[in-house]
Scaffold this active site. Structure first.
Site, PDB file in Angstrom:
ATOM      1  N   THR A  66       0.584  -0.783   0.293  1.00 25.02           N
ATOM      2  CA  THR A  66      -0.156  -0.010   0.101  1.00 25.02           C
ATOM      3  C   THR A  66       1.076   1.160  -0.073  1.00 25.02           C
ATOM      4  O   THR A  66       2.179   1.096  -0.296  1.00 25.02           O
ATOM      5  CB  THR A  66      -0.940  -0.046   1.058  1.00 25.02           C
ATOM      6  OG1 THR A  66       0.032   0.273   2.401  1.00 25.02           O
ATOM      7  CG2 THR A  66      -1.701  -1.404   1.792  1.00 25.02           C
ATOM      8  N   CYS A  67       0.607   2.552   0.112  1.00 21.22           N
ATOM      9  CA  CYS A  67       1.214   3.361   0.162  1.00 21.22           C
ATOM     10  C   CYS A  67       1.842   3.563   1.375  1.00 21.22           C
ATOM     11  O   CYS A  67       3.219   4.060   1.219  1.00 21.22           O
ATOM     12  CB  CYS A  67      -0.100   4.717  -0.070  1.00 21.22           C
ATOM     13  SG  CYS A  67      -1.042   4.629   1.359  1.00 21.22           S
TER      14      CYS A  67
ATOM     15  N   ARG B 230       3.030   1.046   3.412  1.00 20.97           N
ATOM     16  CA  ARG B 230       3.653  -0.464   4.136  1.00 20.97           C
ATOM     17  C   ARG B 230       3.471  -1.080   2.400  1.00 20.97           C
ATOM     18  O   ARG B 230       2.601  -0.963   1.609  1.00 20.97           O
ATOM     19  CB  ARG B 230       2.835  -0.983   4.888  1.00 20.97           C
ATOM     20  CG  ARG B 230       1.897  -1.557   4.464  1.00 20.97           C
ATOM     21  CD  ARG B 230       1.091  -1.936   6.256  1.00 20.97           C
ATOM     22  NE  ARG B 230       0.584  -1.291   7.029  1.00 20.97           N
ATOM     23  CZ  ARG B 230       1.051  -1.473   8.235  1.00 20.97           C
ATOM     24  NH1 ARG B 230       1.963  -2.404   8.232  1.00 20.97           N
ATOM     25  NH2 ARG B 230       0.855  -0.445   8.687  1.00 20.97           N
TER      26      ARG B 230
ATOM     27  N   SER C 224      -1.428   1.208  12.016  1.00 19.91           N
ATOM     28  CA  SER C 224      -1.412   2.454  10.849  1.00 19.91           C
ATOM     29  C   SER C 224      -1.404   3.850  11.295  1.00 19.91           C
ATOM     30  O   SER C 224      -1.402   4.097  11.763  1.00 19.91           O
ATOM     31  CB  SER C 224      -3.617   2.598  10.242  1.00 19.91           C
ATOM     32  OG  SER C 224      -3.943   1.240   9.251  1.00 19.91           O
TER      33      SER C 224
ATOM     34  N   GLN D 219      -9.379   0.512   6.204  1.00 24.12           N
ATOM     35  CA  GLN D 219      -9.149   0.870   4.692  1.00 24.12           C
ATOM     36  C   GLN D 219      -7.889  -0.571   4.628  1.00 24.12           C
ATOM     37  O   GLN D 219      -8.464  -1.402   3.679  1.00 24.12           O
ATOM     38  CB  GLN D 219      -8.798   1.580   4.441  1.00 24.12           C
ATOM     39  CG  GLN D 219      -9.275   2.633   3.543  1.00 24.12           C
ATOM     40  CD  GLN D 219     -10.111   3.626   5.046  1.00 24.12           C
ATOM     41  OE1 GLN D 219      -9.651   3.619   6.160  1.00 24.12           O
ATOM     42  NE2 GLN D 219     -11.516   4.714   4.818  1.00 24.12           N
TER      43      GLN D 219
ATOM     44  N   GLY E 298     -10.363  18.879  -4.051  1.00 23.82           N
ATOM     45  CA  GLY E 298      -9.008  18.123  -3.507  1.00 23.82           C
ATOM     46  C   GLY E 298      -9.069  17.110  -2.767  1.00 23.82           C
ATOM     47  O   GLY E 298     -10.231  16.685  -2.832  1.00 23.82           O
TER      48      GLY E 298
ATOM     49  N   THR F  94      -8.926  16.465   0.459  1.00 20.13           N
ATOM     50  CA  THR F  94      -9.372  16.108   2.047  1.00 20.13           C
ATOM     51  C   THR F  94     -11.026  15.895   1.320  1.00 20.13           C
ATOM     52  O   THR F  94     -11.499  14.809   1.875  1.00 20.13           O
ATOM     53  CB  THR F  94      -9.758  17.605   2.629  1.00 20.13           C
ATOM     54  OG1 THR F  94      -8.194  17.636   2.857  1.00 20.13           O
ATOM     55  CG2 THR F  94     -10.363  17.303   3.743  1.00 20.13           C
TER      56      THR F  94
END
Length: 416
Positions: A49-50, A52, A105, A112, A187, A189
């Protein structure tokens, strides 16, 4: 049997290095097959993932797995090694359970990661790199993650601005599935807000942005309608929920625009959440009847309270992962005992078959029956007691009374 978990994550490495060790979706199938070929059991799962990249293997050598990772990505050992962590046996199982439960996390308890771990497991099954042990390990992990979610409050409290905004909406509206939502901005968020809204059943979303193209790009993923900021007055009266986050230096929504929209709504309540800094919604909007305005400061106070709540829940979750990883290793050891018994019996039968065949050959050549049988008995006895005799000798020489006592019990020497 040796379970190994080797990885790198947001705690140990910069985003630059994490990008270099990540596996793209189109290459992860072949990568898992390649990694599995370096293990004795052919079992491997890659979670990427981004935040890990982790390698889970059964019967793999730690140094060999690290070497494979470095070779695959063309990285130098001195650049990667300081950022790696590794776990073995129960620690590897517990780490996976903690990861899937959101305990490891960046945002404690975020949901997620469980879906990402499940997706990695599915890809590993498709690649044929999952067998009995890894399959059971991941299936148990999914059950543990569910147990953590249902038996603790780890995921109940919002700890991100986007999640807090949606959680507030859930408290005010009994069901989000029938609400109409206007999102202002496109954006990161707002995109995360849209994802949380979709996950909570919101079907009607409108995204207003300064550039229509950016709004349209985001809307494709969420089946939403894209409009420009100039079109907001036309859509505002239909909105039950308004969430705004832009980089505008001036307010997007003024008191007059909201007041006019409320009149057209026949004074049905409207929730407005302003998570922009500087603010997108004039603070005077809060003075209007039927308008419920919350700012980013309101959300932050909720988030801080919820962080403490999640920490308490995390302590309960840690106990669950400890207990369940222990139970899993008991199952693994039961498999190992069955394998050991099977191997011991097979070894003994092979010795017996070899010596019986030799004895039968001697009898066929006219050997004396009594002599052949005595020789068979002696040879069989010597072969079968050779390994236990060696173990007893070593334990005696070393003065290892504990091992000596265990051997005596196993060999039945302490029986009356």
């Amino acid at each position: 049997m040796s379970l190994v978990a080797i990885g790198i994550n947001h705690k140990t490495a910069t985003v630059d290095l994490r990008e270099k060790v990540a596996f793209s979706p189109d290459k992860i199938h072949d990568a898992m097959k390649s990694l599995a070929s370096r293990t004795r059991s052919g079992e491997a799962v890659i979670v990427s993932t981004c935040n890990r990249t982790e390698l889970y293997c059964n019967n793999g050598d730690e140094a060999d797995i690290i070497e494979w990772l470095e070779e695959y990505h063309g990285l130098d050992h001195q650049d990667v090694a300081p950022c790696l962590y590794n776990y073995h046996g129960q620690a590897a199982v517990r780490h996976l359970m903690r990861v899937a439960s959101g305990l490891d996390s960046l945002i404690l308890g975020e949901p997620q990661i469980l879906g990402q771990v499940k997706q990695a497991f599915v890809k590993a099954k498709e690649a044929g790199t999952v067998a009995l042990t890894i399959d059971r390990m991941f299936q148990n992990t999914f059950s543990v993650a569910k147990k953590v979610r249902t038996e603790t409050e780890i995921g109940a409290a919002a700890v991100s601005v986007a999640f807090a905004a949606v959680s507030m909406a859930k408290h005010i509206f009994s069901s989000l599935s029938t609400t109409k939502v206007l999102l202002i901005g496109a954006g990161e968020t707002i995109e995360l807000v849209a994802k949380h809204l979709k996950d909570n059943g919101v079907a009607s979303m409108v995204v207003a942005n300064r550039t229509l193209e950016r709004a349209q790009s985001m809307c494709e993923e969420f089946n939403a309608t894209a409009i420009t900021l100039a079109q907001i007055p036309d859509f505002l009266p239909k909105a039950d929920i308004v969430i705004s986050s832009t980089a505008s230096p001036l307010p997007i929504l003024g008191k007059g625009m909201v007041e006019k929209a409320l009149k057209q709504r026949r004074h049905q309540p409207m929730l407005l959440v302003d998570i922009a800094v500087p603010r997108d919604i004039e603070p005077e909007v809060a003075d209007l009847d039927d308008a419920f305005l919350y700012t980013v400061d309101d959300l932050h106070s909720i988030i801080e309270q919820n962080k403490a709540s999640r920490k308490e829940a995390a302590e309960q979750a840690e106990l669950i992962t400890e207990e369940q990883s222990h139970l899993f290793m008991e199952w693994v050891r039961s498999l190992e005992s069955v394998d050991s018994i099977r191997e011991y019996r097979s070894q003994s039968m092979a010795i017996k078959d070899e010596l019986v065949e030799r004895a039968l050959n001697k009898l066929a050549q006219g050997g004396d029956t009594e002599q052949v049988l005595i020789e068979l008995a002696n040879r069989l006895t010597n072969r079968l007691i050779h390994a236990p005799t060696q173990a007893l000798t070593v334990a005696s020489r070393q003065g290892d009374l504990n091992t000596l006592g265990q051997l005596r019990t196993v060999l039945g020497l302490d029986k009356n």
